[in-house]
Design a protein around this motif. Structure first.
Motif, mmCIF file in Angstrom:
data_model
loop_
_atom_site.group_PDB
_atom_site.id
_atom_site.type_symbol
_atom_site.label_atom_id
_atom_site.label_comp_id
_atom_site.label_asym_id
_atom_site.label_seq_id
_atom_site.Cartn_x
_atom_site.Cartn_y
_atom_site.Cartn_z
ATOM 1 N N GLN A 13 6.801 52.660 -40.064
ATOM 2 C CA GLN A 13 5.731 51.754 -40.447
ATOM 3 C C GLN A 13 4.637 52.509 -41.185
ATOM 4 O O GLN A 13 4.477 53.733 -41.000
ATOM 5 C CB GLN A 13 5.155 51.071 -39.210
ATOM 6 N N GLY A 16 2.643 55.816 -40.079
ATOM 7 C CA GLY A 16 3.502 56.608 -39.213
ATOM 8 C C GLY A 16 3.793 57.990 -39.777
ATOM 9 O O GLY A 16 3.293 58.375 -40.837
ATOM 10 N N VAL A 114 9.161 53.326 -45.926
ATOM 11 C CA VAL A 114 7.931 52.951 -45.240
ATOM 12 C C VAL A 114 7.749 51.450 -45.424
ATOM 13 O O VAL A 114 7.602 50.966 -46.545
ATOM 14 C CB VAL A 114 6.717 53.714 -45.780
ATOM 15 N N SER A 115 7.795 50.730 -44.325
ATOM 16 C CA SER A 115 7.742 49.275 -44.396
ATOM 17 C C SER A 115 7.206 48.705 -43.094
ATOM 18 O O SER A 115 7.461 49.238 -42.016
ATOM 19 C CB SER A 115 9.143 48.719 -44.658
ATOM 20 N N SER A 116 6.471 47.615 -43.230
ATOM 21 C CA SER A 116 5.967 46.934 -42.041
ATOM 22 C C SER A 116 6.917 45.810 -41.632
ATOM 23 O O SER A 116 6.674 45.126 -40.640
ATOM 24 C CB SER A 116 4.570 46.379 -42.305
#
Length: 116
Positions: A13, A16, A114-116
């Motif tokens: 996330q 992070g 990187v992803s929510s």
């Protein structure tokens, strides 16, 4: 036979952290400049960080968030990545090269998403 094997990528996330590793064989990492280079989807290669001798260098995009290090006993290069952003998403390569010779080796890359 020279070989570079990256590991440590994954899905994280925003905000992070991840630590990438690059295990080298066939040569001694402390004897050569070592680099982390990344390629975001649909974009070209972007140099991220370098380690040569006792000196380290970072792209502006990595300064203050990424730390390159080396474990000579394990012949391994690392990239500690903190405060990850969406635009850090890329395939991260470990590489070594010399502009004045034919010395040039790259790993297969490790994906960082990187992803929510």
């Amino acid at each position: 036979q020279v070989q570079l094997v990256e590991s440590g990528g994954g899905l994280v996330q925003p905000g992070g952290s991840l630590r990438l590793s690059c295990a080298a064989s066939g040569f001694t990492v402390r004897s050569y400049w070592m680099y982390w280079v990344r390629q975001a989807p649909g974009k070209g290669l972007e140099w991220v960080s370098a380690f040569g001798g006792v000196s380290t260098y970072y792209a502006d995009s990595a300064k203050g968030r990424f730390t390159i290090s080396r474990d000579d006993a394990k012949n391994t290069l690392y990239l500690q990545m903190n405060s990850l952003k969406l635009n850090d998403t890329a395939l991260y390569y470990c590489a070594t090269w010399e502009s004045t010779s034919t010395w040039s080796y790259w790993g297969q890359g490790t994906q960082v998403t990187v992803s929510s």
